[in-house]
Design a protein around this motif. Sequence first.
Motif, PDB file in Angstrom:
ATOM      1  N   ILE A  21       0.846  -1.204   0.000  1.00  0.00           N
ATOM      2  CA  ILE A  21       0.000   0.000   0.000  1.00  0.00           C
ATOM      3  C   ILE A  21       0.876   1.247   0.000  1.00  0.00           C
ATOM      4  CG2 ILE A  21      -1.623   1.346   1.395  1.00  0.00           C
ATOM      5  CD1 ILE A  21      -2.842  -1.334   2.315  1.00  0.00           C
ATOM      6  N   LEU A  22       1.926   1.247   0.823  1.00  0.00           N
ATOM      7  CA  LEU A  22       2.832   2.389   0.878  1.00  0.00           C
ATOM      8  C   LEU A  22       3.544   2.593  -0.461  1.00  0.00           C
ATOM      9  CD1 LEU A  22       4.422   1.824   4.406  1.00  0.00           C
ATOM     10  CD2 LEU A  22       2.696   3.514   3.798  1.00  0.00           C
ATOM     11  N   LEU A  23       4.033   1.508  -1.045  1.00  0.00           N
ATOM     12  CA  LEU A  23       4.725   1.611  -2.328  1.00  0.00           C
ATOM     13  C   LEU A  23       3.785   2.103  -3.418  1.00  0.00           C
ATOM     14  CD1 LEU A  23       7.230   1.136  -4.101  1.00  0.00           C
ATOM     15  CD2 LEU A  23       6.470  -1.240  -4.380  1.00  0.00           C
ATOM     16  N   ASP A  24       2.549   1.580  -3.445  1.00  0.00           N
ATOM     17  CA  ASP A  24       1.577   1.989  -4.462  1.00  0.00           C
ATOM     18  C   ASP A  24       1.223   3.461  -4.321  1.00  0.00           C
ATOM     19  OD1 ASP A  24       1.585  -0.558  -5.461  1.00  0.00           O
ATOM     20  OD2 ASP A  24      -0.243  -1.186  -4.433  1.00  0.00           O
ATOM     21  N   SER A  25       1.145   3.935  -3.088  1.00  0.00           N
ATOM     22  CA  SER A  25       0.884   5.347  -2.864  1.00  0.00           C
ATOM     23  C   SER A  25       2.032   6.187  -3.403  1.00  0.00           C
ATOM     24  CB  SER A  25       0.678   5.622  -1.368  1.00  0.00           C
ATOM     25  OG  SER A  25       0.497   6.996  -1.131  1.00  0.00           O
TER      26      SER A  25
ATOM     27  N   LEU B 142      12.101   4.718  -4.061  1.00  0.00           N
ATOM     28  CA  LEU B 142      11.623   4.806  -2.688  1.00  0.00           C
ATOM     29  C   LEU B 142      12.730   4.420  -1.710  1.00  0.00           C
ATOM     30  CD1 LEU B 142       9.384   5.329  -0.663  1.00  0.00           C
ATOM     31  CD2 LEU B 142       8.544   2.994  -1.030  1.00  0.00           C
ATOM     32  N   SER B 143      13.544   3.441  -2.075  1.00  0.00           N
ATOM     33  CA  SER B 143      14.660   3.047  -1.207  1.00  0.00           C
ATOM     34  C   SER B 143      15.604   4.222  -0.983  1.00  0.00           C
ATOM     35  CB  SER B 143      15.430   1.876  -1.839  1.00  0.00           C
ATOM     36  OG  SER B 143      14.623   0.727  -1.936  1.00  0.00           O
ATOM     37  N   GLN B 144      15.920   4.955  -2.056  1.00  0.00           N
ATOM     38  CA  GLN B 144      16.818   6.104  -1.951  1.00  0.00           C
ATOM     39  C   GLN B 144      16.194   7.211  -1.110  1.00  0.00           C
ATOM     40  OE1 GLN B 144      17.866   7.273  -5.959  1.00  0.00           O
ATOM     41  NE2 GLN B 144      18.599   5.220  -6.492  1.00  0.00           N
ATOM     42  N   ALA B 145      14.882   7.485  -1.363  1.00  0.00           N
ATOM     43  CA  ALA B 145      14.205   8.545  -0.610  1.00  0.00           C
ATOM     44  C   ALA B 145      14.110   8.185   0.873  1.00  0.00           C
ATOM     45  CB  ALA B 145      12.810   8.788  -1.184  1.00  0.00           C
ATOM     46  N   LEU B 146      13.830   6.904   1.151  1.00  0.00           N
ATOM     47  CA  LEU B 146      13.713   6.457   2.541  1.00  0.00           C
ATOM     48  C   LEU B 146      15.077   6.507   3.247  1.00  0.00           C
ATOM     49  CD1 LEU B 146      11.863   5.342   4.710  1.00  0.00           C
ATOM     50  CD2 LEU B 146      12.193   3.053   3.775  1.00  0.00           C
ATOM     51  N   THR B 147      16.119   6.121   2.532  1.00  0.00           N
ATOM     52  CA  THR B 147      17.471   6.184   3.105  1.00  0.00           C
ATOM     53  C   THR B 147      17.815   7.617   3.488  1.00  0.00           C
ATOM     54  OG1 THR B 147      18.237   4.266   1.839  1.00  0.00           O
ATOM     55  CG2 THR B 147      19.921   5.803   2.621  1.00  0.00           C
ATOM     56  N   LYS B 148      17.537   8.550   2.592  1.00  0.00           N
ATOM     57  CA  LYS B 148      17.831   9.958   2.856  1.00  0.00           C
ATOM     58  C   LYS B 148      17.042  10.473   4.047  1.00  0.00           C
ATOM     59  CE  LYS B 148      17.663  14.523   0.653  1.00  0.00           C
ATOM     60  NZ  LYS B 148      17.320  15.266  -0.583  1.00  0.00           N
ATOM     61  N   SER B 149      15.770  10.084   4.112  1.00  0.00           N
ATOM     62  CA  SER B 149      14.900  10.590   5.176  1.00  0.00           C
ATOM     63  C   SER B 149      15.297  10.054   6.543  1.00  0.00           C
ATOM     64  CB  SER B 149      13.444  10.238   4.860  1.00  0.00           C
ATOM     65  OG  SER B 149      12.582  10.735   5.858  1.00  0.00           O
TER      66      SER B 149
END
Length: 534
Positions: free
Chosen positions: A150-154, A373-380
Motif C-alpha cells: 500500500i505504501l509503495l503503491d501510494s 523509494l529506497s533512496q528517498a527512505l534512506t535519505k529521510s
Amino acid sequence: MDKTLKLSLETVSIKNFATFEDQTINFSGGFNSIVGETGSGKSLILDAIQLLLGARADRKLVRKDSEFATIEATFIGSSESTNRYFDDIGYPTEDDITIKRVIYANGKSKSFLNYQSCPLSALQTFSKKFIDLVGQFENQKLLSNDYQLILLDSYANLKNDVDKYQIYFSKYNDLLNKRDELLELNASRIQREEFVKFQINEIEKLSPEIGEEENLISKKESILNYEKNINALQVMSEIISDGDTNILALIHQCKNLSSQTSHDFSSLLEEIKSNVEQLSYEVSKNIDQEPLDESIDDIIDRLDLYQKLKRKFGGSIEAILEEYENLRKELNELNESEINLHNICAQIEDTKNKAYALAQEIHEKRSKATSKLSQALTKSVRQLKMDGATFDIKIQESQTMGPRGISSLIFMAETNPGEGYFAIKDIASGGELSRILLSLRQILSSNESISVFLFDEIDTGVGGETALAIGKSLYEVSKNSQVIAITHLPQIASFSDKLILVSKSSHNKRTISKVEEITGKNKREVIELMAPLN
C-alpha cells in the motif's frame, strides 16, 4: 488523489471521560503537540479520538459516578468532493463533519456521524480514508507485506491501477465460486432433474387454473342435488302408478264403487284422475331429463388432487402456479448447467488473463519505484539520525495472484555499514520502526487522501539531535496534512504550531484533567519548563 478531500480536526469535546470532566480542545490545522507531565491524561485525549474513529468502548473510561461519557469532534474542510463522499456512504452533510460517541456505564455505546445514528463500521470507514494513527503498536503494520505494498503503491501513484486490478481479481474469484457451485450442482444434476420433472408432471396432470376449484365444488353440489332429485321423483312415480300405493288404480277402484251407490262422484273422480295423470306425466318428464356430463367421481378425484397439491406447494392455487414456474426455471437451469459451466470456465480463463496481465504491469511499475523509494527512505531516515542506515526494498514476483497483485516486498536495511542487509522486522527496534514509518509518512503525505496523522509515542527512546530531527520531520508532514502528536520532548514540541498542555489536579477528593491551548510566544515558556533545549 483528490486533494479536495483533505480535512482537519477542529475541536474535540470530552465529558465525563476518565479524569476529564468537561473539556473542549481546539486544534490547529498544522502541527499540534499534546504535552504534559506523565499521568496527566495526554494519552486519554488520543484514546478519546480513537473512540470517535470506531475503536471499541471500555466502560471503565466512564468517569466515576457518571451514567455516561460523551466525546464529540468537528472536522472542517468540507467541499463538493467531501460532501459527495459522505452522500455516497449515506451520511450527508453540507457543512462541517461531526462525530459523536456516547459510552454508558453499563458498557453499551452509541455512535453518530453527521447527527445520524450509525454503526461503528461507518466511523471506521471514515477514519481509514482520512486519518492515520502512527503509534507504538501501529508500527507493526510496517512489517506487513500488504501494508508495504500500500505504501509503495501510494508512492508510485498506482492506486487507480490497483483498483482496476482488484475489480478483475474480485470478478475472477466470483467466477471461481460460481464454477464450484455449478460443479456441485452438476454432480447431483441427474437425480435432481428427475425429482423436478416428477413434480412438474404432477402439477401438469392437474393443470390448475385460478377459479377452477370453486367451479368444481359448484358442479359437485349440482350433481349431488340432481341424484337426490331423481331419487325422489322415482319414488313419487311409483306411488302414483306402481306398487302397492298405485294412486291411479285406487281412483279407478273408487269409480267402480261410486257406480254402486246412490251418489254420483264420477265427475269429481274423473277430475282427480286427470290431475293425477298430469302429475304422473310431469314426474316422468323430469325423471327422463339428461344427467350432467361429468362424473361425480372424476370431479371428486380432481378436487382431491387440488387439495394434495395445495398442501404440498403452499396452500393456494397461486402458490402452486408459482412453484410450477420455479420448477420450470430450475429445470431449464439444470439442462443448461453444462453449457453454463463451459461458458464460466471460458470467462474464468479470460478474466484471469486480464487480471494477470494488469498485475504484471503493476509489478513492473512497482519494480521501478522500489529503487527510488529506497533512496528517498534512506535519505529521510538518515535525517532522523539513523546514521549510516541504507534501505533496499526487494520486490519479488509470484505466479499466484493475490488481492493486490503478484508482488511481494521485503523492506531490507543495513543499519551498520558493512554488516549486510537484513529484513527490518529482524533488526529494527520499536524506536527505529517509528522513525522509518515517520520517514515514509513524510515522503507519502502529499500523495495520500489521509488528512490527519496521529502520532503516539513517536519519541520513545530518543532525545537530543534525533528528537530535533523527528520534530522537523513532523513539521514537514504537517505542511500537507494535520499532525497531532503526543510528546514529552521539548525538541519536538518546539516545531508545533500549537501546544495542548494537559495538567492534572485534585478537587473535592476527585482527580481532574484539564487542557490549556498554548500558541505564540507563550509556547516558549511552556517548552522551557519541559526541559532545556539541547
